[in-house]
Write an enzyme that holds these catalytic residues in place. Sequence first.
Site, short mmCIF file in Angstrom:
data_model
loop_
_atom_site.label_atom_id
_atom_site.label_comp_id
_atom_site.label_asym_id
_atom_site.label_seq_id
_atom_site.Cartn_x
_atom_site.Cartn_y
_atom_site.Cartn_z
N ASN A 210 0.85 -1.20 0.00
CA ASN A 210 0.00 0.00 0.00
C ASN A 210 0.89 1.25 0.00
OD1 ASN A 210 0.54 0.82 2.88
ND2 ASN A 210 -0.33 -1.21 3.22
N PRO A 309 -3.64 -11.73 10.97
CA PRO A 309 -3.97 -11.41 12.37
C PRO A 309 -4.04 -9.90 12.57
CG PRO A 309 -1.72 -12.24 12.18
CD PRO A 309 -2.33 -12.37 10.83
N ASP A 310 -4.89 -9.47 13.46
CA ASP A 310 -4.98 -8.04 13.79
C ASP A 310 -4.00 -7.78 14.95
OD1 ASP A 310 -5.67 -5.51 14.82
OD2 ASP A 310 -7.69 -5.68 13.99
N ILE A 311 -2.90 -7.13 14.63
CA ILE A 311 -1.80 -6.93 15.59
C ILE A 311 -2.29 -6.09 16.77
CG2 ILE A 311 0.54 -6.04 15.91
CD1 ILE A 311 0.85 -6.36 12.80
N LYS A 347 -13.62 2.17 15.56
CA LYS A 347 -12.39 1.36 15.72
C LYS A 347 -11.98 1.30 17.19
CE LYS A 347 -9.95 2.41 11.47
NZ LYS A 347 -10.38 1.56 10.45
N LYS A 351 -11.82 -2.28 18.98
CA LYS A 351 -10.53 -2.85 19.39
C LYS A 351 -10.31 -2.70 20.90
CE LYS A 351 -8.55 -2.54 14.85
NZ LYS A 351 -7.42 -2.99 14.05
N1 CTP Z 1 -3.87 -2.85 12.45
C1 CTP Z 1 -3.12 -3.89 12.95
N2 CTP Z 1 -3.16 -5.12 12.37
C2 CTP Z 1 -3.92 -5.36 11.30
C3 CTP Z 1 -4.70 -4.31 10.76
C4 CTP Z 1 -4.65 -3.07 11.36
O1 CTP Z 1 -2.40 -3.69 13.91
N3 CTP Z 1 -3.93 -6.57 10.75
C5 CTP Z 1 -3.86 -1.57 13.12
C6 CTP Z 1 -3.25 -0.44 12.28
O2 CTP Z 1 -1.86 -0.30 12.55
C7 CTP Z 1 -4.04 0.78 12.76
C8 CTP Z 1 -5.41 0.18 13.05
O3 CTP Z 1 -5.19 -1.19 13.34
O4 CTP Z 1 -3.56 1.28 13.96
C9 CTP Z 1 -6.35 0.28 11.88
O5 CTP Z 1 -7.52 -0.35 12.19
P1 CTP Z 1 -8.33 -1.32 11.19
O6 CTP Z 1 -9.76 -1.07 11.40
O7 CTP Z 1 -7.93 -2.71 11.35
O8 CTP Z 1 -7.80 -0.76 9.87
P2 CTP Z 1 -8.39 -0.89 8.47
O9 CTP Z 1 -8.13 -2.26 7.99
O10 CTP Z 1 -7.81 0.21 7.66
O11 CTP Z 1 -9.89 -0.67 8.77
P3 CTP Z 1 -11.22 -0.96 7.93
O12 CTP Z 1 -10.92 -2.10 7.07
O13 CTP Z 1 -12.20 -1.22 9.01
O14 CTP Z 1 -11.45 0.31 7.22
#
Ligand code: CTP
Length: 403
Positions: A210, A309-311, A347, A351
């Site tokens: 990206n 995974p969502d970090i 968000k 989270k």
């Molecule tokens: N983030 C993360 N791990 C992921 C995805 C996102 O740590 N796999 C963190 C990003 O660093 C940022 C935040 O989560 O701090 C963004 O939130 P998120 O909703 O997951 O981001 P998007 O994918 O951009 O959101 P959406 O698809 O809901 O628009």
Amino acid sequence: MQSLLNKKIVLGISGGIAAYKTPELARQLMQEGASVQVVMTEAATQFVTPVTMQALTGNPVYTSQWDSSISNNMAHIELSRAADAIVIAPASADLMAKLSLGLADDLLSTLCLARDCPLLLVPAMNKQMWEHAATQRSVKRLEQDKVTLLGPASGFQACGEVGMGRMLEPSEIAEQVIAFFQKKTLLGKKVLITAGPTFEAIDPVRGITNHSSGKMGFAIARAAVEAGAQVQLIAGPCDLATPLEATGKIARTNVTSAREMHLAVLNDADYDIFFAVAAVADWGIAKPSKEKIKRQGKDAPSIEFIANPDILLDVAKTVKTKGGKPYPYCVGFAAESTDLEAHAAEKRQRKGIPMVVGNIGHETFGSDLNQLLVVDETGSKKIAKAEKLQLARQLITLVAKKI
Ligand code: CTP
């Protein structure tokens, strides 16, 4: 943005070959808004001329304590009283020994003894001289006297040897002088930051990434070190230099994919603040090909994705309380094309984190400027458009108050 605006710096130069880099340092300090007054030892004038320094700074250069052009002939009092800091680059072994003993036999050493402002020394010498017990005694004494030492670094030396004692580069010195003047709101704190994009490989030559430049995350890392924190920076693929690397207060781990970033983050423990600034890919490639995928006729290949995974969510799950406050304090980021405030608030809830920072306008990718919307338990507030470093400093001040 000029980070040294209205700062008056006495730039001392002692006798050493590294003095050839000091004119560039003077220029960089001035570019940041500082006014620079140069004082040179007799030996320094063998390496760089007072005329060079005078032409660059636009100020007279002092080399002697017997200069009758300063009122009352009290140059040692006059010059240090007007200064916000004395920075000496290079600081030779001889000068350091002298200052550690409180000797004052020329203008520069007298100035240091008579000062009531901070003193920053940038050592530069041959590695044998640096390692000598006498120099190490000087270092200890100077540190006891609250003198700040910047460097030295290790590397190639003018004498042809390789080792400790090389003067920091002018840009590193300027960066550390700027850091010196910032408020130490995170002293003793540990900060973990993810920054930049991730790259999900399709095959050995292709992948999905990206537009994140990493600049905001790196600016936050710099501001956190400036504030006195120990920083762990986990960076996706971006070619930015590690800020304030020479301080030893920042460690960087480079990762490529979201899964690697996830592992690196979860590998870390015991930090006070987590800034999730990285633009992490939500999906990875289910089965990346080990070989380059060849074009086969007219058919495009279909690619299967899997959820990454969502970090941030995984870190948020580990949050405990320490002194009645969340530990670590998690800050998420949001880049949205519509309804920033509503998405950022959503968000934050989803989270379970105390703060989400939204980028106002997604055209900020790669830019040095940004505009932020901070959403926390008190509601939302804008931080006006500014350079990312300036915004990062404001954000650090805000978060420091929360913890
Ligand atoms: N983030 C993360 N791990 C992921 C995805 C996102 O740590 N796999 C963190 C990003 O660093 C940022 C935040 O989560 O701090 C963004 O939130 P998120 O909703 O997951 O981001 P998007 O994918 O951009 O959101 P959406 O698809 O809901 O628009």
